[in-house]
Design a protein around this motif. Structure first.
Motif, PDB file in Angstrom:
ATOM      1  N   PHE A  57      31.660 -12.214 -42.346  1.00 40.82           N
ATOM      2  CA  PHE A  57      31.377 -10.790 -42.157  1.00 40.82           C
ATOM      3  C   PHE A  57      32.016 -10.336 -40.843  1.00 40.82           C
ATOM      4  O   PHE A  57      31.815 -10.974 -39.802  1.00 40.82           O
ATOM      5  CB  PHE A  57      29.875 -10.517 -42.075  1.00 40.82           C
ATOM      6  N   ASP A  58      32.779  -9.240 -40.903  1.00 38.24           N
ATOM      7  CA  ASP A  58      33.245  -8.565 -39.688  1.00 38.24           C
ATOM      8  C   ASP A  58      32.414  -7.296 -39.526  1.00 38.24           C
ATOM      9  O   ASP A  58      32.567  -6.334 -40.299  1.00 38.24           O
ATOM     10  CB  ASP A  58      34.735  -8.225 -39.784  1.00 38.24           C
ATOM     11  N   VAL A  59      31.543  -7.307 -38.530  1.00 38.61           N
ATOM     12  CA  VAL A  59      30.583  -6.220 -38.337  1.00 38.61           C
ATOM     13  C   VAL A  59      31.035  -5.368 -37.154  1.00 38.61           C
ATOM     14  O   VAL A  59      31.276  -5.884 -36.050  1.00 38.61           O
ATOM     15  CB  VAL A  59      29.165  -6.764 -38.088  1.00 38.61           C
ATOM     16  N   THR A  60      31.135  -4.075 -37.386  1.00 35.85           N
ATOM     17  CA  THR A  60      31.461  -3.130 -36.325  1.00 35.85           C
ATOM     18  C   THR A  60      30.168  -2.465 -35.849  1.00 35.85           C
ATOM     19  O   THR A  60      29.427  -1.875 -36.641  1.00 35.85           O
ATOM     20  CB  THR A  60      32.444  -2.057 -36.820  1.00 35.85           C
ATOM     21  N   VAL A  61      29.891  -2.589 -34.540  1.00 36.46           N
ATOM     22  CA  VAL A  61      28.644  -2.096 -33.951  1.00 36.46           C
ATOM     23  C   VAL A  61      28.969  -1.055 -32.887  1.00 36.46           C
ATOM     24  O   VAL A  61      29.905  -1.245 -32.086  1.00 36.46           O
ATOM     25  CB  VAL A  61      27.829  -3.255 -33.335  1.00 36.46           C
ATOM     26  N   ARG A  62      28.203   0.025 -32.874  1.00 34.32           N
ATOM     27  CA  ARG A  62      28.313   1.030 -31.818  1.00 34.32           C
ATOM     28  C   ARG A  62      27.054   0.987 -30.966  1.00 34.32           C
ATOM     29  O   ARG A  62      25.941   1.184 -31.477  1.00 34.32           O
ATOM     30  CB  ARG A  62      28.509   2.421 -32.400  1.00 34.32           C
ATOM     31  N   ALA A  63      27.232   0.712 -29.664  1.00 37.68           N
ATOM     32  CA  ALA A  63      26.130   0.721 -28.695  1.00 37.68           C
ATOM     33  C   ALA A  63      26.234   2.003 -27.885  1.00 37.68           C
ATOM     34  O   ALA A  63      27.217   2.215 -27.154  1.00 37.68           O
ATOM     35  CB  ALA A  63      26.197  -0.498 -27.791  1.00 37.68           C
ATOM     36  N   ASP A  64      25.223   2.863 -27.997  1.00 36.10           N
ATOM     37  CA  ASP A  64      25.258   4.191 -27.388  1.00 36.10           C
ATOM     38  C   ASP A  64      24.253   4.249 -26.245  1.00 36.10           C
ATOM     39  O   ASP A  64      23.041   4.224 -26.466  1.00 36.10           O
ATOM     40  CB  ASP A  64      24.935   5.242 -28.450  1.00 36.10           C
ATOM     41  N   ASN A  65      24.766   4.316 -25.026  1.00 31.74           N
ATOM     42  CA  ASN A  65      23.930   4.449 -23.829  1.00 31.74           C
ATOM     43  C   ASN A  65      24.123   5.824 -23.199  1.00 31.74           C
ATOM     44  O   ASN A  65      23.940   6.006 -21.997  1.00 31.74           O
ATOM     45  CB  ASN A  65      24.278   3.346 -22.814  1.00 31.74           C
ATOM     46  N   ASP A  66      24.484   6.792 -24.023  1.00 31.41           N
ATOM     47  CA  ASP A  66      24.821   8.112 -23.502  1.00 31.41           C
ATOM     48  C   ASP A  66      23.593   8.860 -22.988  1.00 31.41           C
ATOM     49  O   ASP A  66      23.712   9.762 -22.167  1.00 31.41           O
ATOM     50  CB  ASP A  66      25.520   8.920 -24.607  1.00 31.41           C
TER      51      ASP A  66
ATOM     52  N   VAL B 148      32.046   0.500 -28.671  1.00 27.52           N
ATOM     53  CA  VAL B 148      32.175   0.045 -30.051  1.00 27.52           C
ATOM     54  C   VAL B 148      32.911  -1.292 -30.041  1.00 27.52           C
ATOM     55  O   VAL B 148      33.972  -1.421 -29.411  1.00 27.52           O
ATOM     56  CB  VAL B 148      32.932   1.067 -30.917  1.00 27.52           C
ATOM     57  N   PHE B 149      32.370  -2.290 -30.730  1.00 24.52           N
ATOM     58  CA  PHE B 149      33.016  -3.603 -30.779  1.00 24.52           C
ATOM     59  C   PHE B 149      32.852  -4.194 -32.176  1.00 24.52           C
ATOM     60  O   PHE B 149      32.002  -3.756 -32.965  1.00 24.52           O
ATOM     61  CB  PHE B 149      32.422  -4.549 -29.726  1.00 24.52           C
ATOM     62  N   VAL B 150      33.672  -5.178 -32.474  1.00 24.11           N
ATOM     63  CA  VAL B 150      33.644  -5.888 -33.748  1.00 24.11           C
ATOM     64  C   VAL B 150      33.329  -7.349 -33.468  1.00 24.11           C
ATOM     65  O   VAL B 150      33.963  -7.977 -32.599  1.00 24.11           O
ATOM     66  CB  VAL B 150      34.985  -5.773 -34.493  1.00 24.11           C
ATOM     67  N   THR B 151      32.325  -7.884 -34.169  1.00 20.80           N
ATOM     68  CA  THR B 151      31.956  -9.290 -34.018  1.00 20.80           C
ATOM     69  C   THR B 151      32.014  -9.979 -35.370  1.00 20.80           C
ATOM     70  O   THR B 151      31.751  -9.359 -36.409  1.00 20.80           O
ATOM     71  CB  THR B 151      30.545  -9.430 -33.409  1.00 20.80           C
ATOM     72  N   GLU B 152      32.418 -11.234 -35.362  1.00 17.93           N
ATOM     73  CA  GLU B 152      32.580 -11.997 -36.604  1.00 17.93           C
ATOM     74  C   GLU B 152      31.369 -12.888 -36.843  1.00 17.93           C
ATOM     75  O   GLU B 152      30.939 -13.625 -35.949  1.00 17.93           O
ATOM     76  CB  GLU B 152      33.839 -12.852 -36.539  1.00 17.93           C
ATOM     77  N   LEU B 153      30.832 -12.828 -38.069  1.00 18.57           N
ATOM     78  CA  LEU B 153      29.719 -13.668 -38.478  1.00 18.57           C
ATOM     79  C   LEU B 153      30.207 -14.610 -39.569  1.00 18.57           C
ATOM     80  O   LEU B 153      30.877 -14.185 -40.515  1.00 18.57           O
ATOM     81  CB  LEU B 153      28.553 -12.824 -39.015  1.00 18.57           C
ATOM     82  N   ARG B 154      29.848 -15.892 -39.462  1.00 24.09           N
ATOM     83  CA  ARG B 154      30.310 -16.891 -40.419  1.00 24.09           C
ATOM     84  C   ARG B 154      29.130 -17.685 -40.973  1.00 24.09           C
ATOM     85  O   ARG B 154      28.161 -17.968 -40.264  1.00 24.09           O
ATOM     86  CB  ARG B 154      31.312 -17.858 -39.766  1.00 24.09           C
ATOM     87  N   GLY B 155      29.266 -18.058 -42.242  1.00 26.02           N
ATOM     88  CA  GLY B 155      28.299 -18.934 -42.894  1.00 26.02           C
ATOM     89  C   GLY B 155      29.030 -20.044 -43.628  1.00 26.02           C
ATOM     90  O   GLY B 155      30.184 -19.870 -44.044  1.00 26.02           O
TER      91      GLY B 155
END
Length: 270
Positions: free
Chosen positions: A133-142, A183-190
């Motif tokens: 899974f390539d998950v794109t996450v947005r962290a908003d500290n605005d 915004v970053f993309v992290t890889e999840l593997r199983g």
């Protein structure tokens, strides 16, 4: 006519006194009577004192020890009251400081959202699956104008379906300043994941309908920066329920719902 004189029988010294024989017989039948307790001497008085009064009055030789013990108990009570007073004052001071910091910095929990999901190597025909899974996450500290966040190592991100964990990954370590959106993309593997017959059947049905519900769970340790101050390490937990149109690359997100929780012991209401 002359008076007749009757002979008087002289008692035998060897025989017990006739007058005493009835007393001896009675004593042998009933037993000896208990001796009577001697009464008070003439000119004296008997005063009865309750037991609790007697126990409260120390002996003359122990009067000094009784005073020493009483002084020690009083000192212990005084120290205990002093400790309680200091503890109450400390709690009050911390509450005042926390309220002051809250009014100055106005901290708010950041918002987190899964904005993209790309799935590969998910073969439902195999006995086990090894998805990526390539998950794109947005962290908003605005929302925070004066609070920065240090995301640290030892994080954990998982993707699951119907309670079965499919893959795992890590949240990157970085510093997010105030009024910032990252915004970053992290890889999840199983690897070698066994779904089970029931889970596989429901997943196939959801795939054919074009609505596959997934769960993305995040646990990441952070440190909060308020001005020149930094908090101790706390834990941020994010739970996202994401529905995609299929188990494929560049899947379309149909629905998303994310909730963040900051396990931060009473930190300014954050």
């Amino acid at each position: 006519m002359a008076d007749r004189v009757h002979p008087v029988k002289t008692p035998d010294p060897a025989m017990p006194d006739a007058a005493e024989s009835p007393r001896s017989t009675t004593s042998s039948k009933t037993g000896s009577l208990p001796a009577r307790k001697p009464g008070p001497e003439p000119g004296t008085y008997v005063i009865q004192v309750p037991k609790d009064v007697v126990l409260r009055q120390p002996l003359p030789g122990n009067a000094h020890l009784s005073k020493v013990y009483a002084r020690r108990a009083a000192r212990r009570r005084s120290r205990c009251c002093l400790c309680i007073t200091w503890l109450f004052a400390l709690v009050l001071l911390l509450a005042v400081a926390a309220g002051f910091l809250y009014l100055v910095f106005r901290p708010r929990a950041p918002n987190y959202t899964v904005t993209g999901l790309s799935i590969s190597s998910f073969n439902l025909t195999a006995a086990t699956v090894s998805p990526v899974f390539d998950v794109t996450v947005r962290a908003d500290n605005d929302r925070n104008m004066k609070m920065g966040i240090y995301y640290r190592d030892a994080s954990d991100i998982t993707a699951a379906y119907d309670g079965v964990t499919l893959c795992e990954g890590k949240w990157p370590a970085f510093y997010q300043p105030p009024r910032n959106e990252t915004v970053f993309v992290t890889e999840l593997r199983g690897a070698g994941i066994s779904l089970g017959e029931d889970v596989e059947l429901t997943l196939r049905a959801a795939q054919s309908e074009g609505k596959v519900p997934l769960e993305v769970n995040v646990e990441v340790p952070v440190r909060v920066k308020l001005g020149a101050m930094k908090s101790w390490t706390i834990k941020v937990t994010v739970k996202c329920e994401v529905t995609v149109d299929g188990l494929r690359e560049n899947a379309v997100i149909l629905n998303r719902d994310c909730h963040a929780r900051v396990k931060f012991w009473g930190f300014l209401g954050l």
